[in-house]
Design a protein around this motif. Structure first.
Motif, PDB file in Angstrom:
ATOM      1  N   LEU A  10       0.852  -1.183   0.000  1.00 34.35           N
ATOM      2  CA  LEU A  10       0.000   0.000   0.000  1.00 34.35           C
ATOM      3  C   LEU A  10       0.894   1.242   0.000  1.00 34.35           C
ATOM      4  N   PRO A  11       1.572   1.499  -1.115  1.00 35.10           N
ATOM      5  CA  PRO A  11       2.503   2.637  -1.136  1.00 35.10           C
ATOM      6  C   PRO A  11       1.786   3.954  -1.401  1.00 35.10           C
ATOM      7  N   CYS A  12       2.421   5.044  -1.008  1.00 33.78           N
ATOM      8  CA  CYS A  12       1.977   6.371  -1.432  1.00 33.78           C
ATOM      9  C   CYS A  12       3.112   7.006  -2.231  1.00 33.78           C
ATOM     10  N   VAL A  13       2.744   7.734  -3.280  1.00 35.26           N
ATOM     11  CA  VAL A  13       3.714   8.271  -4.229  1.00 35.26           C
ATOM     12  C   VAL A  13       3.320   9.700  -4.578  1.00 35.26           C
ATOM     13  N   VAL A  14       4.300  10.601  -4.614  1.00 35.91           N
ATOM     14  CA  VAL A  14       4.045  11.956  -5.100  1.00 35.91           C
ATOM     15  C   VAL A  14       4.062  11.928  -6.624  1.00 35.91           C
ATOM     16  N   ARG A  15       2.930  12.279  -7.239  1.00 30.76           N
ATOM     17  CA  ARG A  15       2.857  12.317  -8.698  1.00 30.76           C
ATOM     18  C   ARG A  15       3.100  13.717  -9.252  1.00 30.76           C
ATOM     19  N   ARG A  16       2.773  14.718  -8.462  1.00 27.48           N
ATOM     20  CA  ARG A  16       2.947  16.102  -8.895  1.00 27.48           C
ATOM     21  C   ARG A  16       3.229  16.938  -7.653  1.00 27.48           C
ATOM     22  N   LEU A  17       4.226  17.799  -7.732  1.00 28.10           N
ATOM     23  CA  LEU A  17       4.587  18.652  -6.608  1.00 28.10           C
ATOM     24  C   LEU A  17       4.688  20.083  -7.095  1.00 28.10           C
ATOM     25  N   GLN A  18       3.921  20.966  -6.470  1.00 28.21           N
ATOM     26  CA  GLN A  18       3.929  22.375  -6.819  1.00 28.21           C
ATOM     27  C   GLN A  18       4.435  23.175  -5.623  1.00 28.21           C
ATOM     28  N   LEU A  19       5.420  24.052  -5.861  1.00 30.11           N
ATOM     29  CA  LEU A  19       6.036  24.842  -4.794  1.00 30.11           C
ATOM     30  C   LEU A  19       5.899  26.321  -5.105  1.00 30.11           C
ATOM     31  N   SER A  20       5.648  27.100  -4.073  1.00 29.66           N
ATOM     32  CA  SER A  20       5.580  28.542  -4.225  1.00 29.66           C
ATOM     33  C   SER A  20       6.256  29.212  -3.029  1.00 29.66           C
ATOM     34  N   VAL A  29       6.884  23.427 -10.637  1.00 29.41           N
ATOM     35  CA  VAL A  29       5.960  22.299 -10.703  1.00 29.41           C
ATOM     36  C   VAL A  29       6.748  21.105 -11.203  1.00 29.41           C
ATOM     37  N   LEU A  30       6.734  20.016 -10.438  1.00 26.46           N
ATOM     38  CA  LEU A  30       7.428  18.780 -10.821  1.00 26.46           C
ATOM     39  C   LEU A  30       6.392  17.704 -11.080  1.00 26.46           C
ATOM     40  N   ASN A  31       6.478  17.074 -12.254  1.00 28.14           N
ATOM     41  CA  ASN A  31       5.655  15.910 -12.569  1.00 28.14           C
ATOM     42  C   ASN A  31       6.548  14.679 -12.479  1.00 28.14           C
ATOM     43  N   LEU A  32       6.103  13.691 -11.722  1.00 30.59           N
ATOM     44  CA  LEU A  32       6.981  12.587 -11.353  1.00 30.59           C
ATOM     45  C   LEU A  32       6.459  11.256 -11.887  1.00 30.59           C
ATOM     46  N   PRO A  33       7.287  10.549 -12.671  1.00 29.59           N
ATOM     47  CA  PRO A  33       6.898   9.233 -13.182  1.00 29.59           C
ATOM     48  C   PRO A  33       7.124   8.162 -12.120  1.00 29.59           C
ATOM     49  N   ASP A  34       6.922   6.908 -12.526  1.00 32.59           N
ATOM     50  CA  ASP A  34       7.217   5.797 -11.616  1.00 32.59           C
ATOM     51  C   ASP A  34       8.715   5.749 -11.334  1.00 32.59           C
ATOM     52  N   GLY A  35       9.056   5.139 -10.198  1.00 33.68           N
ATOM     53  CA  GLY A  35      10.453   4.925  -9.872  1.00 33.68           C
ATOM     54  C   GLY A  35      11.006   5.955  -8.906  1.00 33.68           C
ATOM     55  N   PRO A  36      12.270   5.773  -8.534  1.00 31.33           N
ATOM     56  CA  PRO A  36      12.911   6.700  -7.602  1.00 31.33           C
ATOM     57  C   PRO A  36      13.099   8.086  -8.206  1.00 31.33           C
ATOM     58  N   VAL A  37      13.422   9.040  -7.340  1.00 33.70           N
ATOM     59  CA  VAL A  37      13.699  10.415  -7.748  1.00 33.70           C
ATOM     60  C   VAL A  37      15.098  10.763  -7.248  1.00 33.70           C
ATOM     61  N   ALA A  81       3.670  28.101  -0.026  1.00 38.14           N
ATOM     62  CA  ALA A  81       2.635  27.101  -0.281  1.00 38.14           C
ATOM     63  C   ALA A  81       3.225  25.887  -0.990  1.00 38.14           C
ATOM     64  N   LEU A  82       2.694  24.725  -0.650  1.00 38.20           N
ATOM     65  CA  LEU A  82       3.056  23.461  -1.299  1.00 38.20           C
ATOM     66  C   LEU A  82       1.775  22.702  -1.624  1.00 38.20           C
ATOM     67  N   GLN A  83       1.778  22.024  -2.740  1.00 35.28           N
ATOM     68  CA  GLN A  83       0.672  21.116  -3.049  1.00 35.28           C
ATOM     69  C   GLN A  83       1.228  19.862  -3.690  1.00 35.28           C
ATOM     70  N   GLY A  84       0.818  18.714  -3.185  1.00 33.57           N
ATOM     71  CA  GLY A  84       1.229  17.441  -3.745  1.00 33.57           C
ATOM     72  C   GLY A  84       0.036  16.616  -4.151  1.00 33.57           C
TER      73      GLY A  84
END
Length: 380
Positions: A10-20, A29-37, A81-84
């Motif tokens: 039951l993993p959780c993954v950041v798919r999109r990260l927006q920073l201000s 804005v970071l869009n994140l595919p599968d796998g490590p970062v 502000a941050l949004q994930g």
């Protein structure tokens, strides 16, 4: 345990990260595919700031334990502000947090509504991390090891985080009352009874977690060393084989007898705030504090990887793993083993380092981001 006995991850993954306006990362804005970062760049480029941003999507003060007002970018309004977009077992949720200008406490929103973070977020996102400061965990004061253990427990047990916070508040209140001109003895006794109950509950939760984690890391195989873990202290010795209510009464009685000493010391002579997490290198029977720097780093990684494996085994949410300066103090064999474990494990791992070369084995399997004085460039 057979493979078919292991619950689905039951993993959780950041798919999109927006920073201000977060630290030196103004608007990204970071869009994140599968796998490590993988994050790489010179010292001061913003790698740890980005990892901190991910850690702030979960309850708590993040990997730097900084005040929210300290995290705004220089020259801004004081807000950030941050949004994930967090993908988990129940789909994708939008987790937002930030600090409004002129405020001291940050707010959380989940899918567009205000929430109490500790109540709702542990089911959506969890974050576990290791930073270079923790490379010395085993030689630092016991308080650092307690904080490390309590963070692991609190990441998926919001009640425990509330329990430790309440215990700390009551401990400070008792000290303040004892130092008053005319201490209210009835109120002090009431506080001591409550402190004793909280103390036993905290110690029991720590013991349960360490017992299950010890079972995982004591049998680890491969380049990462086996570790034996226990929580040690006067309170834990009192609890050995005794009913909880008996221990509560004994702790309350000891607090009453030590009021004068506690008043002068500004604390209490017994309680979970005096316990220690003990780690032993199981292969050499050497206390972790006496191991080499590289061995200590390997022991720490064994514990953290064991915690992720423990959560998967019981069907709990597998948190995001943040490894700041991941390759530091690791030889080539252990670095390769770490990458193999990361690629095989469910969930998402973020790694940082000053150079790309140590992460060459992850090319084509991880998302790579280069940071340069707050700018972020991706090359997958």
């Amino acid at each position: 345990m057979r493979t078919d006995d292991v619950p689905d991850a039951l993993p959780c993954v950041v798919r999109r990260l927006q920073l201000s306006c977060f630290r030196n990362l103004s608007d990204h804005v970071l869009n994140l595919p599968d796998g490590p970062v993988v994050l790489h760049g010179d010292n001061g480029a913003g790698k740890t700031n980005l990892l901190e941003a991910v850690s702030m999507l979960a309850p708590g003060r993040g990997l730097r334990r900084a005040r929210a007002s300290e995290q705004a970018c220089t020259g801004g309004t004081g807000g950030w502000a941050l949004q994930g977009h967090i993908e988990g077992p129940e789909g994708i949720h939008a987790v937002a947090t930030g600090l409004e200008p002129g405020q001291e406490r940050r707010r959380f929103r989940l899918d567009g509504r205000d929430i109490a973070a500790r109540d709702e977020l542990p089911a959506v996102v969890g974050v576990v991390w290791l930073t270079p400061a923790e490379d010395r965990l085993f030689v630092e004061a016991p308080a650092e090891r307690r904080r490390f253990l309590d963070r692991l427990i609190g990441a998926d047990d919001p009640a425990f985080a509330g329990l430790t916070a309440r215990y700390d508040r009551r401990l400070r209140e008792r000290t303040a009352v004892l130092r008053g001109e005319r201490p209210d003895r009835v109120w002090v006794s009431t506080l001591e009874a409550a402190l004793a109950a909280d103390a036993v509950a905290i110690a029991a939760a720590r013991a349960e977690r360490v017992e299950s984690l010890d079972a995982m890391v004591a049998d680890s195989r491969g380049p990462f060393p086996r570790v034996r873990l226990e929580v040690s202290g006067e309170l834990e010795a009192l609890m050995d084989g005794r009913p909880a209510l008996d221990v509560e009464e004994e702790v309350a009685a000891r607090l009453q007898r030590s009021r004068d000493l506690d008043r002068d010391a500004g604390g209490a002579l017994i309680g979970p705030h005096r316990s220690d997490l003990i780690a032993i290198d199981a292969e050499t029977a050497t206390p972790a504090a006496r191991c080499s720097t590289g061995r200590q780093k390997a022991l720490l990684l064994s514990i953290v990887l064991g915690e992720l494996a423990r959560r998967r085994r019981i069907g709990a949410l597998v948190p995001i793993l943040l490894l700041d300066e991941a390759a530091a103090h690791l030889d080539g064999t252990r670095r390769a083993a770490l990458f193999e474990r990361i690629l095989d494990a469910p969930g998402q791992t973020w790694l940082s380092g000053t150079e790309q070369a140590p992460f060459a084995a992850l090319r084509g399997k991880a998302a790579f981001f280069h940071l340069n004085q707050g700018d972020i460039a991706d090359h997958v």
